[in-house]
Scaffold this active site. Structure first.
Site, PDB file in Angstrom:
ATOM      1  N   TRP A 103       8.203 -18.082   3.128  1.00  0.00           N
ATOM      2  CA  TRP A 103       7.466 -16.817   3.109  1.00  0.00           C
ATOM      3  C   TRP A 103       8.385 -15.640   3.331  1.00  0.00           C
ATOM      4  CZ3 TRP A 103       3.399 -17.344   0.505  1.00  0.00           C
ATOM      5  CH2 TRP A 103       2.639 -18.523   0.583  1.00  0.00           C
ATOM      6  N   ASP A 172       5.390 -10.219   9.647  1.00  0.00           N
ATOM      7  CA  ASP A 172       4.361 -11.006   8.971  1.00  0.00           C
ATOM      8  C   ASP A 172       3.814 -11.976  10.017  1.00  0.00           C
ATOM      9  OD1 ASP A 172       2.836 -12.792   7.552  1.00  0.00           O
ATOM     10  OD2 ASP A 172       4.391 -13.336   6.103  1.00  0.00           O
ATOM     11  N   LYS A 196      -6.177 -17.468   8.091  1.00  0.00           N
ATOM     12  CA  LYS A 196      -5.701 -18.559   8.941  1.00  0.00           C
ATOM     13  C   LYS A 196      -6.303 -18.447  10.341  1.00  0.00           C
ATOM     14  CE  LYS A 196      -1.633 -18.416   6.116  1.00  0.00           C
ATOM     15  NZ  LYS A 196      -1.761 -19.663   5.371  1.00  0.00           N
TER      16      LYS A 196
HETATM   17  C1  LIG Z   1       3.487 -16.679   6.911  1.00  0.00           C
HETATM   18  C2  LIG Z   1       2.782 -16.399   5.630  1.00  0.00           C
HETATM   19  N1  LIG Z   1       3.006 -15.250   4.991  1.00  0.00           N
HETATM   20  C3  LIG Z   1       2.381 -14.952   3.840  1.00  0.00           C
HETATM   21  C4  LIG Z   1       1.509 -15.829   3.246  1.00  0.00           C
HETATM   22  C5  LIG Z   1       0.855 -15.453   1.947  1.00  0.00           C
HETATM   23  O1  LIG Z   1      -0.408 -15.010   2.222  1.00  0.00           O
HETATM   24  P1  LIG Z   1      -1.467 -14.602   1.073  1.00  0.00           P
HETATM   25  O2  LIG Z   1      -1.879 -15.866   0.435  1.00  0.00           O
HETATM   26  O3  LIG Z   1      -2.539 -13.913   1.866  1.00  0.00           O
HETATM   27  O4  LIG Z   1      -0.769 -13.697   0.131  1.00  0.00           O
HETATM   28  C6  LIG Z   1       1.233 -17.043   3.874  1.00  0.00           C
HETATM   29  C7  LIG Z   1       0.263 -17.979   3.262  1.00  0.00           C
HETATM   30  O5  LIG Z   1       0.158 -19.128   3.573  1.00  0.00           O
HETATM   31  C8  LIG Z   1       1.894 -17.336   5.084  1.00  0.00           C
HETATM   32  O6  LIG Z   1       1.670 -18.503   5.708  1.00  0.00           O
END
Ligand SMILES: Cc1ncc(COP(=O)(O)O)c(C=O)c1O
Length: 360
Positions: A103, A172, A196
């Site tokens: 991520w 994030d 989540k």
């Molecule tokens: C730490 C983290 N950042 C970003 C994301 C991406 O999120 P989204 O699907 O809301 O774009 C995720 C998705 O699992 C994640 O676990």
């Protein structure tokens, strides 16, 4: 009461049953108004009350005081990967990133894609993202330092709110937001997909410190400009009304359970059930260094891929779902977010012990 499975999904994830019940009660006619939240004008007084309450509860739970703006946006955390450098990295500045996994890598690539200068302030790539780097080397002229506080795929988590010596810290927090108290003052911007720890898919919480607003680059496309959403209270266009409503209810549920301190204690207790098994077994194996392991996402391996397949198949027969590791790393993963009931974790722990006995 209908039977519910034990849901260990990494997201969209389990929601509190009490919240689902409340939504069910309010589905056909929200609090006597004769329509559901899904059918309501976002310009109505009733809906304004719902989003205001959600913002107030975010404010209360994180002790934001007067210093932050709370936004409920769309496009997932992935859109924030793009909006952050677009808004907050001027052309002569350098966007700093700590790379702790897939991520974080996606976040920094978005900054690169729009031509921003980037600097990797720290990385755990050398050891396959199995730890959290403890030191940074921040570049000259840094616009910000971006971290991923919980790495959903690898199962590592920051245990501290790092110090960036006055350089704006951006985080994030998609997979550990509101799972424990944090030192909010350290953060210039926090974002998290709701799906989540705090709600359903469809909205992304963005919390931005007011001093950052002056730093927003001029001339951005309307929907990509934080100013647009700040000025219009997340209602420049039609917001994801229902997702915000449910997210508000989950945050209220956390507050009613005792807030972030209480959540942290329960989350520690839940994770310990699984980590104690990993620590006392030569059958199961944790995949990250002990001091950095996540209370939210626990990846683990069994002695062989065949046994992992068997483990997943048998858990499914026991109505324990979504224990397969992320497709990029394999193995197994249990996600134990705020709403994960203690009973589900206890049942999983017992199953793991039984499975080990039978298959060792
Ligand atoms: C730490 C983290 N950042 C970003 C994301 C991406 O999120 P989204 O699907 O809301 O774009 C995720 C998705 O699992 C994640 O676990």
């Amino acid at each position: 009461m209908q039977n519910r499975i034990h849901n260990f999904s990494a997201g969209p994830a389990v929601l509190p049953e009490e919240v689902l019940q409340e939504i069910q009660e309010e589905m056909i006619s929200y609090r006597g108004h004769g329509l559901s939240v899904m059918e309501m004008s976002h310009r109505s007084k009733v809906y304004q009350g719902i989003i205001d309450d959600a913002c107030d509860d975010v404010n209360e739970i994180l002790s934001l005081g007067n210093e932050y703006e709370v936004l409920f946006l769309q496009g997932g955390a992935s859109t924030q990967f793009y909006m952050i450098p677009l808004n907050l990295c001027a052309d002569d500045k350098v966007a700093n990133y700590v790379n702790t996994g897939a991520w974080a890598t996606k976040a920094l690539k978005e900054a690169e894609k729009i031509g921003k200068k980037i600097h990797i302030a720290a990385s755990s790539k050398d050891k396959d993202f199995t730890y959290i780097p403890k030191e940074f080397s921040i570049s000259e002229n840094a616009a910000y330092v971006h971290i991923t506080t919980n790495n959903t795929i690898r199962g590592t988590e920051y245990k501290i709110d790092p110090d960036t010596n006055g350089i704006p810290l951006i985080a994030d927090m998609s997979s550990n937001i509101m799972s424990k108290p944090i030192d909010i003052k350290k953060y210039a911007l926090i974002y998290a997909g709701a799906q989540k720890n705090i709600g359903p898919a469809g909205t992304t919480l963005v919390i931005i410190r007011k001093d950052m607003i002056d730093k927003i680059n001029p001339g951005l496309p309307t929907m990509m400009d934080y100013n647009t959403h700040i000025d219009k209270g997340s209602m420049f266009n039609t917001p994801p009304c229902f997702a915000i409503y449910v997210t508000g209810k989950v945050i209220r549920w956390i507050l009613n359970k005792g807030g972030l301190k209480a959540m942290a204690e329960i989350n520690r207790e839940k994770a310990d059930y699984i980590y104690n098994i990993l620590d006392n077994s030569d059958f199961y194996r944790g995949t990250v260094v002990k001091e950095d392991r996540s209370l939210m996402n626990i990846p683990f391996r069994l002695p062989s891929e065949e046994l992992e397949k068997k483990f997943i198949a048998e858990t499914m027969e026991m109505n324990m779902l979504n224990l397969k590791g992320h497709r990029s790393v394999g193995g197994c993963r249990a996600s134990l977010y705020n709403s994960q009931p203690m009973k589900a974790v206890q049942d999983l722990a017992q199953f793991m012990l039984d499975f080990e006995k039978k298959n060792k």
